[in-house]
Design an enzyme around this catalytic site. Structure first.
Site, short mmCIF file in Angstrom:
data_model
loop_
_atom_site.label_atom_id
_atom_site.label_comp_id
_atom_site.label_asym_id
_atom_site.label_seq_id
_atom_site.Cartn_x
_atom_site.Cartn_y
_atom_site.Cartn_z
N ILE A 1 0.87 -1.33 0.16
CA ILE A 1 -0.04 -0.17 -0.09
C ILE A 1 0.83 1.38 0.11
CG2 ILE A 1 -0.20 0.00 2.52
CD1 ILE A 1 -3.34 1.07 2.10
N PRO B 1 7.55 11.81 0.04
CA PRO B 1 8.70 12.55 0.43
C PRO B 1 8.16 13.68 1.24
CG PRO B 1 9.06 11.91 -1.73
CD PRO B 1 7.80 11.35 -1.53
N SER C 1 2.15 11.15 7.82
CA SER C 1 0.97 11.07 8.59
C SER C 1 -0.20 11.83 8.12
CB SER C 1 1.12 11.21 9.91
OG SER C 1 1.84 10.12 10.67
N ILE D 1 7.81 2.30 1.29
CA ILE D 1 6.79 1.40 0.99
C ILE D 1 7.20 0.04 1.29
CG2 ILE D 1 5.11 0.82 -0.96
CD1 ILE D 1 4.78 3.77 0.23
N GLU E 1 -5.31 -2.21 10.62
CA GLU E 1 -3.76 -2.30 10.56
C GLU E 1 -3.25 -1.87 12.09
OE1 GLU E 1 -0.53 0.81 8.59
OE2 GLU E 1 -2.65 0.79 8.04
N ARG E 2 -3.99 -0.78 12.70
CA ARG E 2 -3.50 -0.60 14.02
C ARG E 2 -3.55 -1.68 15.04
NH1 ARG E 2 -5.50 5.58 12.84
NH2 ARG E 2 -3.56 6.23 11.31
N ARG F 1 23.45 -15.59 33.70
CA ARG F 1 24.41 -14.64 33.91
C ARG F 1 24.76 -14.48 35.54
NH1 ARG F 1 28.96 -12.54 31.47
NH2 ARG F 1 29.41 -10.31 31.79
N GLY G 1 2.06 3.17 10.58
CA GLY G 1 0.69 3.11 10.75
C GLY G 1 0.18 3.91 11.47
N ASN H 1 2.68 7.87 16.35
CA ASN H 1 1.91 8.04 17.91
C ASN H 1 1.31 9.22 18.22
OD1 ASN H 1 2.43 5.13 17.97
ND2 ASN H 1 3.57 5.21 19.81
#
Length: 384
Positions: free
Chosen positions: A128, A133, A137, A162, A249-250, A275, A370, A373
């Site tokens: 998608i 450039p 968002s 992409i 998507e989110r 450790r 996506g 934030n």
């Protein structure tokens, strides 16, 4: 290192447990051994897509009538979790599934019948193309245009960042079909890349992390898109279609974040048990125990939250605000937790041969793609 993280999620059932076992074997055999090679070549092998298609993993939540496996969101969540538990960030199945859902929910019947079976089999790989450039968002700032002519739309412009761009056969392009109409002039176009002389893939971008995932620049110079390949069959619906499908998507990004948190915690517990410093195991030291106690608590809260989100997706009631919360809060928490785990590894945590170091560089972009934030917080704030 192969982790055996077992899910106690309320949405799991016997079918999904069997699927998890099958995906875990597939990942162990077909993905984990090749991760370093894919990081070096900056993309996965195309054969991986067809193998995953044969397993029914690519479109596990798409109806069988369109070539999918006929499951629900939980089936895809299992796939995403297992990739996360294995530390894989190269296989771009997430973007592929997102495009499939644009087709399923927004496409015409002809578009669904033509493309979904080919996406399900791996014959076609999807991407998608949103970011440019000068527009990330803020999708209202895109400059790519699509002008309708006698032979179809001619697309001109460029896209960047992409995912799947290098291998993609089908690209869902966000373009302005009516630049004077603002957001109502944005359309989504289904562009086939094969034998399309106006389409060109630029360089695979050199990223901080997720180096095995092919992330490219794309260029359109009178690239042809048939008239019937406007998603949904009509111009001007693009912005509304984007807003409708972004919760899927989110929520995926939230699922991936929680898997990474759980993996980081288990890796760090194992390391601090082995450790030793000042005559005792690191996990016996109060600071280590308290940090791990905090992470365990946060991981548990995150798991309960994402489980509710998965259930809401299954019931069709996941909204934009909750998906934005999941994306922002869980990706922020992922970066915080992984950073704390690196600290407990000490110098070894900064060595890329240790999985926790790879997780550190792979995690950072989760807070950006996506929808950054900061944009998620703005969406949430508008609901107050």
């Amino acid at each position: 290192m192969e982790l055996q993280i077992e899910s106690t999620s309320p949405w799991m059932n016997e079918e999904l447990v069997s699927l998890r076992d099958a995906v875990r074997r597939f990942v162990a055999g077909e993905i984990t051994p090749h991760q370093q090679a894919w990081r070096e070549q900056q993309h996965v092998d195309r054969a991986l897509w067809t193998k995953a298609g044969e397993m029914g993993l690519l479109l596990a939540d798409i109806p069988e009538v369109y070539g999918g496996a006929g499951g629900g969101f939980a089936h895809m969540a299992v796939v995403f979790e297992e990739l996360g538990y294995a530390g894989d960030t190269a296989f771009g199945i997430h973007v592929h599934a997102i495009v499939a859902h644009y087709l399923l929910n927004q496409g015409t019947e002809e578009q669904k019948a033509k493309y979904l079976p080919r996406l399900a089999s791996g014959e076609m790989i999807a991407a998608i193309a949103m970011s440019e450039p000068g527009a990330g968002s803020d999708l209202k700032g895109i400059r790519t245009t699509a002008v309708l002519g006698p032979d179809g739309y001619r697309v001109n412009g460029s896209k960047t960042f992409i995912s799947n761009g290098f291998l993609a056969d089908l690209i869902l392009v966000v373009a302005k079909t009516d630049p004077a109409a603002g957001s109502k002039g944005v359309s989504l176009l289904l562009l086939e890349t094969r034998d399309n002389p106006g389409f060109r893939v630029g360089r695979i971008l050199e990223k901080v992390g997720q180096k095995g995932q092919d992330t490219c620049e794309l260029f359109f110079d009178d690239a042809l898109v048939p008239r019937e390949n406007v998603l949904g069959g009509a111009e001007g619906r693009g912005f509304a279609q984007l807003m409708t499908e972004l919760p899927y998507e989110r929520t995926i990004l939230g699922v991936c974040a929680v898997a990474a948190i759980e993996r980081a915690l288990q890796l760090t517990i194992e390391h601090t048990r082995e450790r030793r410093a000042f005559g005792q195991a690191l996990i016996e030291m109060q600071n280590t125990r308290f940090v791990l106690a905090e992470i365990k608590t946060e991981a548990t809260v995150a798991r309960i939250f994402i489980d509710r989100c998965v259930e809401d997706m299954l019931l069709g009631r996941m909204d934009t605000v909750r998906a934005s919360m999941a994306k922002y809060w869980l990706s922020d928490l992922q970066c915080k937790v992984v950073d704390q785990c690196v600290q407990l590894f000490g110098g070894y945590g900064y060595m890329l041969e240790y999985p926790i170091a790879q997780m550190y560089v792979d995690a950072r972009v989760q807070r950006i793609y996506g929808g950054a934030n900061e944009i998620m917080k703005e969406i949430i704030a508008r609901s107050l």
